[in-house]
Write a protein that holds these residues in place. Sequence first.
Motif, PDB file in Angstrom:
ATOM      1  N   TYR A   1       7.269   6.042   9.261  1.00 39.69           N
ATOM      2  CA  TYR A   1       6.677   7.084   8.435  1.00 39.69           C
ATOM      3  C   TYR A   1       6.660   6.574   6.995  1.00 39.69           C
ATOM      4  O   TYR A   1       7.488   5.745   6.617  1.00 39.69           O
ATOM      5  N   GLY A   2       5.735   7.073   6.194  1.00 40.50           N
ATOM      6  CA  GLY A   2       5.718   6.598   4.825  1.00 40.50           C
ATOM      7  C   GLY A   2       4.764   7.364   3.930  1.00 40.50           C
ATOM      8  O   GLY A   2       4.063   8.286   4.362  1.00 40.50           O
TER       9      GLY A   2
ATOM     10  N   ASP B   1       0.801  -1.224   0.000  1.00 42.50           N
ATOM     11  CA  ASP B   1       0.000   0.000   0.000  1.00 42.50           C
ATOM     12  C   ASP B   1       0.834   1.276   0.000  1.00 42.50           C
ATOM     13  O   ASP B   1       0.270   2.369  -0.082  1.00 42.50           O
ATOM     14  N   PHE B   2       2.164   1.153   0.112  1.00 43.81           N
ATOM     15  CA  PHE B   2       3.019   2.330   0.245  1.00 43.81           C
ATOM     16  C   PHE B   2       4.004   2.429  -0.912  1.00 43.81           C
ATOM     17  O   PHE B   2       4.499   1.417  -1.416  1.00 43.81           O
ATOM     18  N   VAL B   3       4.283   3.669  -1.304  1.00 43.47           N
ATOM     19  CA  VAL B   3       5.344   3.927  -2.277  1.00 43.47           C
ATOM     20  C   VAL B   3       6.702   3.754  -1.613  1.00 43.47           C
ATOM     21  O   VAL B   3       7.624   3.155  -2.169  1.00 43.47           O
TER      22      VAL B   3
ATOM     23  N   PRO C   1       1.718   6.727   1.388  1.00 49.37           N
ATOM     24  CA  PRO C   1       0.725   5.793   0.841  1.00 49.37           C
ATOM     25  C   PRO C   1       0.458   6.052  -0.643  1.00 49.37           C
ATOM     26  O   PRO C   1       0.410   7.193  -1.090  1.00 49.37           O
ATOM     27  N   LYS C   2       0.259   4.980  -1.390  1.00 48.88           N
ATOM     28  CA  LYS C   2      -0.051   5.118  -2.811  1.00 48.88           C
ATOM     29  C   LYS C   2      -1.356   5.873  -3.024  1.00 48.88           C
ATOM     30  O   LYS C   2      -1.486   6.659  -3.970  1.00 48.88           O
ATOM     31  N   ARG C   3      -2.330   5.661  -2.141  1.00 52.63           N
ATOM     32  CA  ARG C   3      -3.615   6.339  -2.312  1.00 52.63           C
ATOM     33  C   ARG C   3      -3.460   7.850  -2.203  1.00 52.63           C
ATOM     34  O   ARG C   3      -4.215   8.607  -2.829  1.00 52.63           O
ATOM     35  N   SER C   4      -2.479   8.304  -1.420  1.00 59.09           N
ATOM     36  CA  SER C   4      -2.247   9.742  -1.299  1.00 59.09           C
ATOM     37  C   SER C   4      -1.772  10.326  -2.621  1.00 59.09           C
ATOM     38  O   SER C   4      -2.206  11.412  -3.035  1.00 59.09           O
ATOM     39  N   PHE C   5      -0.860   9.613  -3.277  1.00 57.46           N
ATOM     40  CA  PHE C   5      -0.386  10.077  -4.579  1.00 57.46           C
ATOM     41  C   PHE C   5      -1.526  10.090  -5.590  1.00 57.46           C
ATOM     42  O   PHE C   5      -1.704  11.051  -6.349  1.00 57.46           O
ATOM     43  N   ASP C   6      -2.308   9.022  -5.599  1.00 55.52           N
ATOM     44  CA  ASP C   6      -3.411   8.942  -6.554  1.00 55.52           C
ATOM     45  C   ASP C   6      -4.415  10.068  -6.322  1.00 55.52           C
ATOM     46  O   ASP C   6      -4.915  10.680  -7.276  1.00 55.52           O
TER      47      ASP C   6
END
Length: 309
Positions: A151-152, A139-141, A154-159
């Motif tokens: 800390y990280g 789920d994380f880039v 998330p792919k959904r944040s980028f999308d």
Amino acid sequence: MARSEVEHDIEIQGPLLRETLINADPLLTPDDPDLQKLIPAYGDWHLHRRGYRIWTTMMGLAGIVGDSFQYDRVVAKASGLSAGGKDALREEMERQAPGFTGRVVTATSRPPKPGEVHGVDYYFYDDRDALLQAVAHGDFVEHVLQGDRAYGLPKRSFDDALAGSVPFIVTHVEMASGWPAVHDYLTQEYQGSPPREFDIFLLPEMRAQAYFNEWLPGHRPAGEVESRANRAAWEIFHAPVQAEVIVTNVMSSNRPTLKQEASDLMSMMELVLKDDVPRPTGLARLPDLGVGYIPRLRHAQDVVLDSGH
């Protein structure tokens, strides 16, 4: 290097590099002779605009000019020393260009501070294991461990950020493994047209001893200081060969140059946007880029840098 190799290198080399920096005590700015003596690659960096602390190399600037008017979107991958002013610079960019600048919401396993909102300030995970479980699920880039916290990004944040219409998107991401991870995601997994990436590194303009012995311990939890300091030392040594833009921040409550830093940085990134992409009002436009003269060129040999430091 693969992520595991990078993190191992930071773990082994970080303490040694930190000791070297503390002993030499250079000013953390590319034109400092003591810093260049330790890390000669900083000698290739020049002020993009006099007095406003935006730095580029000849080849880096040529690459930006070569990409003029080709992109619909910019992703500023802002990395830098811990407590070095990344949030302040991003917030100033958002203040100057509301509706044109967005950010990628990152995730953390630390508890929310008063007033922080889940999904707005951060995605908050109950604990480190919960965040790492999401990482294991893909789920994380990218992610990073700092002491007992994770800390990280998330792919959904980028999308979510890329689904919007703002031309400038800013994300906080670690230089060591985060920059290549974000690049891989945007070029291999993201379904839309890839944005222009800017690898931006922030240095706090202070002596190394002041940063490692006073500033960092005064601005981060005690349990994270050791790991953050080792990472910071590693980053200082690697930034001049990995970054495209360096910003040196004056760390004070006044921050008199912050407004100009944000404006100049957006003006530089704006150069690569297509002509039909809406621009924020008030940004400098070509040819007034503060680097001598840069018309619409495509070749490095035609770029003339301001030779003044």
